[in-house]
Design a protein around this motif. Sequence first.
Motif, PDB file in Angstrom:
ATOM      1  N   VAL A  23       0.998  -1.229   0.002  1.00  0.00           N
ATOM      2  CA  VAL A  23      -0.047   0.000   0.003  1.00  0.00           C
ATOM      3  C   VAL A  23       0.833   1.223  -0.130  1.00  0.00           C
ATOM      4  O   VAL A  23       0.757   2.130  -0.863  1.00  0.00           O
ATOM      5  N   GLU A  24       2.028   1.207   0.752  1.00  0.00           N
ATOM      6  CA  GLU A  24       2.702   2.420   0.948  1.00  0.00           C
ATOM      7  C   GLU A  24       3.683   2.631  -0.312  1.00  0.00           C
ATOM      8  O   GLU A  24       3.975   3.608  -0.826  1.00  0.00           O
ATOM      9  N   TYR A  25       3.987   1.603  -1.177  1.00  0.00           N
ATOM     10  CA  TYR A  25       4.494   1.469  -2.240  1.00  0.00           C
ATOM     11  C   TYR A  25       3.719   2.195  -3.427  1.00  0.00           C
ATOM     12  O   TYR A  25       4.227   3.219  -4.187  1.00  0.00           O
ATOM     13  N   VAL A  26       2.645   1.839  -3.391  1.00  0.00           N
ATOM     14  CA  VAL A  26       1.549   2.349  -4.530  1.00  0.00           C
ATOM     15  C   VAL A  26       1.280   3.765  -4.277  1.00  0.00           C
ATOM     16  O   VAL A  26       1.472   4.536  -5.264  1.00  0.00           O
ATOM     17  N   ASP A  27       1.198   4.100  -3.040  1.00  0.00           N
ATOM     18  CA  ASP A  27       1.087   5.419  -2.560  1.00  0.00           C
ATOM     19  C   ASP A  27       2.438   6.346  -2.856  1.00  0.00           C
ATOM     20  O   ASP A  27       1.930   7.483  -3.321  1.00  0.00           O
ATOM     21  N   SER A  28       3.406   5.732  -2.769  1.00  0.00           N
ATOM     22  CA  SER A  28       4.612   6.573  -2.861  1.00  0.00           C
ATOM     23  C   SER A  28       4.504   6.881  -4.559  1.00  0.00           C
ATOM     24  O   SER A  28       5.160   8.057  -4.542  1.00  0.00           O
ATOM     25  N   ILE A  29       4.337   5.960  -5.382  1.00  0.00           N
ATOM     26  CA  ILE A  29       4.335   6.265  -6.789  1.00  0.00           C
ATOM     27  C   ILE A  29       3.333   7.027  -7.219  1.00  0.00           C
ATOM     28  O   ILE A  29       3.690   8.148  -7.724  1.00  0.00           O
ATOM     29  N   VAL A  30       2.238   7.030  -6.474  1.00  0.00           N
ATOM     30  CA  VAL A  30       1.218   8.196  -6.734  1.00  0.00           C
ATOM     31  C   VAL A  30       1.560   9.658  -6.396  1.00  0.00           C
ATOM     32  O   VAL A  30       1.537  10.633  -7.124  1.00  0.00           O
ATOM     33  N   LYS A  31       2.292   9.609  -5.261  1.00  0.00           N
ATOM     34  CA  LYS A  31       2.627  10.789  -4.865  1.00  0.00           C
ATOM     35  C   LYS A  31       3.893  11.396  -5.378  1.00  0.00           C
ATOM     36  O   LYS A  31       4.355  12.837  -5.306  1.00  0.00           O
ATOM     37  N   SER A  32       4.496  10.770  -6.298  1.00  0.00           N
ATOM     38  CA  SER A  32       5.599  11.141  -7.103  1.00  0.00           C
ATOM     39  C   SER A  32       5.144  11.677  -8.467  1.00  0.00           C
ATOM     40  O   SER A  32       6.202  12.436  -9.060  1.00  0.00           O
ATOM     41  N   THR A  33       3.918  11.942  -8.705  1.00  0.00           N
ATOM     42  CA  THR A  33       3.494  12.388  -9.880  1.00  0.00           C
ATOM     43  C   THR A  33       3.234  14.138  -9.866  1.00  0.00           C
ATOM     44  O   THR A  33       2.944  14.405  -8.535  1.00  0.00           O
ATOM     45  N   ASP A  34       3.397  14.472 -10.916  1.00  0.00           N
ATOM     46  CA  ASP A  34       3.149  15.994 -10.960  1.00  0.00           C
ATOM     47  C   ASP A  34       1.865  16.504 -10.644  1.00  0.00           C
ATOM     48  O   ASP A  34       1.573  17.331  -9.957  1.00  0.00           O
ATOM     49  N   ASP A  35       0.794  15.577 -11.052  1.00  0.00           N
ATOM     50  CA  ASP A  35      -0.590  15.685 -10.621  1.00  0.00           C
ATOM     51  C   ASP A  35      -1.083  15.660  -9.245  1.00  0.00           C
ATOM     52  O   ASP A  35      -1.678  16.276  -8.741  1.00  0.00           O
ATOM     53  N   TYR A  36      -0.335  14.714  -8.494  1.00  0.00           N
ATOM     54  CA  TYR A  36      -0.360  14.664  -7.122  1.00  0.00           C
ATOM     55  C   TYR A  36       0.116  15.942  -6.499  1.00  0.00           C
ATOM     56  O   TYR A  36      -0.477  16.487  -5.369  1.00  0.00           O
ATOM     57  N   LYS A  37       1.384  16.371  -6.920  1.00  0.00           N
ATOM     58  CA  LYS A  37       2.136  17.549  -6.417  1.00  0.00           C
ATOM     59  C   LYS A  37       1.458  18.793  -6.492  1.00  0.00           C
ATOM     60  O   LYS A  37       1.471  19.597  -5.749  1.00  0.00           O
ATOM     61  N   ALA A  38       0.575  18.895  -7.551  1.00  0.00           N
ATOM     62  CA  ALA A  38      -0.266  19.947  -7.947  1.00  0.00           C
ATOM     63  C   ALA A  38      -1.568  20.148  -6.925  1.00  0.00           C
ATOM     64  O   ALA A  38      -1.988  21.160  -6.595  1.00  0.00           O
ATOM     65  N   LEU A  39      -1.590  19.131  -6.312  1.00  0.00           N
ATOM     66  CA  LEU A  39      -2.905  19.176  -5.154  1.00  0.00           C
ATOM     67  C   LEU A  39      -2.462  20.013  -3.946  1.00  0.00           C
ATOM     68  O   LEU A  39      -1.205  20.473  -3.657  1.00  0.00           O
ATOM     69  N   PRO A  40      -3.702  20.722  -3.263  1.00  0.00           N
ATOM     70  CA  PRO A  40      -3.147  21.545  -2.313  1.00  0.00           C
ATOM     71  C   PRO A  40      -2.823  20.521  -0.924  1.00  0.00           C
ATOM     72  O   PRO A  40      -3.102  19.501  -1.079  1.00  0.00           O
ATOM     73  N   LYS A  41      -1.920  20.937  -0.093  1.00  0.00           N
ATOM     74  CA  LYS A  41      -1.626  20.249   1.172  1.00  0.00           C
ATOM     75  C   LYS A  41      -2.715  19.941   1.856  1.00  0.00           C
ATOM     76  O   LYS A  41      -3.645  20.827   2.024  1.00  0.00           O
ATOM     77  N   SER A  42      -2.820  18.736   2.622  1.00  0.00           N
ATOM     78  CA  SER A  42      -3.623  18.348   3.487  1.00  0.00           C
ATOM     79  C   SER A  42      -3.447  19.013   4.984  1.00  0.00           C
ATOM     80  O   SER A  42      -2.219  18.960   5.530  1.00  0.00           O
ATOM     81  N   LYS A  43      -4.093  19.681   5.401  1.00  0.00           N
ATOM     82  CA  LYS A  43      -4.160  20.157   6.763  1.00  0.00           C
ATOM     83  C   LYS A  43      -4.177  19.011   7.985  1.00  0.00           C
ATOM     84  O   LYS A  43      -3.869  19.293   9.023  1.00  0.00           O
ATOM     85  N   LEU A  44      -4.680  17.895   7.320  1.00  0.00           N
ATOM     86  CA  LEU A  44      -4.782  16.968   8.353  1.00  0.00           C
ATOM     87  C   LEU A  44      -3.482  16.062   8.596  1.00  0.00           C
ATOM     88  O   LEU A  44      -3.085  15.467   9.606  1.00  0.00           O
ATOM     89  N   THR A  45      -2.886  15.880   7.298  1.00  0.00           N
ATOM     90  CA  THR A  45      -1.762  14.777   7.367  1.00  0.00           C
ATOM     91  C   THR A  45      -0.377  15.620   6.924  1.00  0.00           C
ATOM     92  O   THR A  45       0.718  15.149   7.039  1.00  0.00           O
TER      93      THR A  45
END
Length: 161
Positions: A137-159
Amino acid sequence: MKPTLLVCLAAIAIGGCVINFKSEHTTNGIIHVDAHYVYPGKNEFSTDERIYKKEVENGHFAETRLELDPGQQLLVLNKALVLHFYQMPDTFYHVGGATSGEPHYLRIWADTLDRTVRWTGSADSLHPVNFKLKELVEYVDSIVKSTDDYKALPKSKLTGD
């Protein structure tokens, strides 16, 4: 005469192999891999629907279009195979009682492989312990979070991510 015969037979065999290699058709198709995971009320990612949704504030979500390129898809599939995802049980649980909340799940499918695994609560200390669901789960999530589309999202105030 025997050496001449052997040379002729060798030439025919080699020529036959060359002709065979030239007549074979190969495809450059890469296997397509889809993944979908859901942490209710927090994050959801679906390659099938090409979306990523994350909770940025309590009850408020940001969503973006997100796709994995073929190389990233193969990384997900490879990790799933290495961690024996397709042999994992359908459901993981916590020893000592039920955990409240909605069930989370991870589904990865490619070609004839298709598996969905569910759990409730944290991905820590899940049973059976001989599988590494949290690592996948963490591996898949890390790949997702490495994308430019993810990085363009606003930061979560929760996490914070």
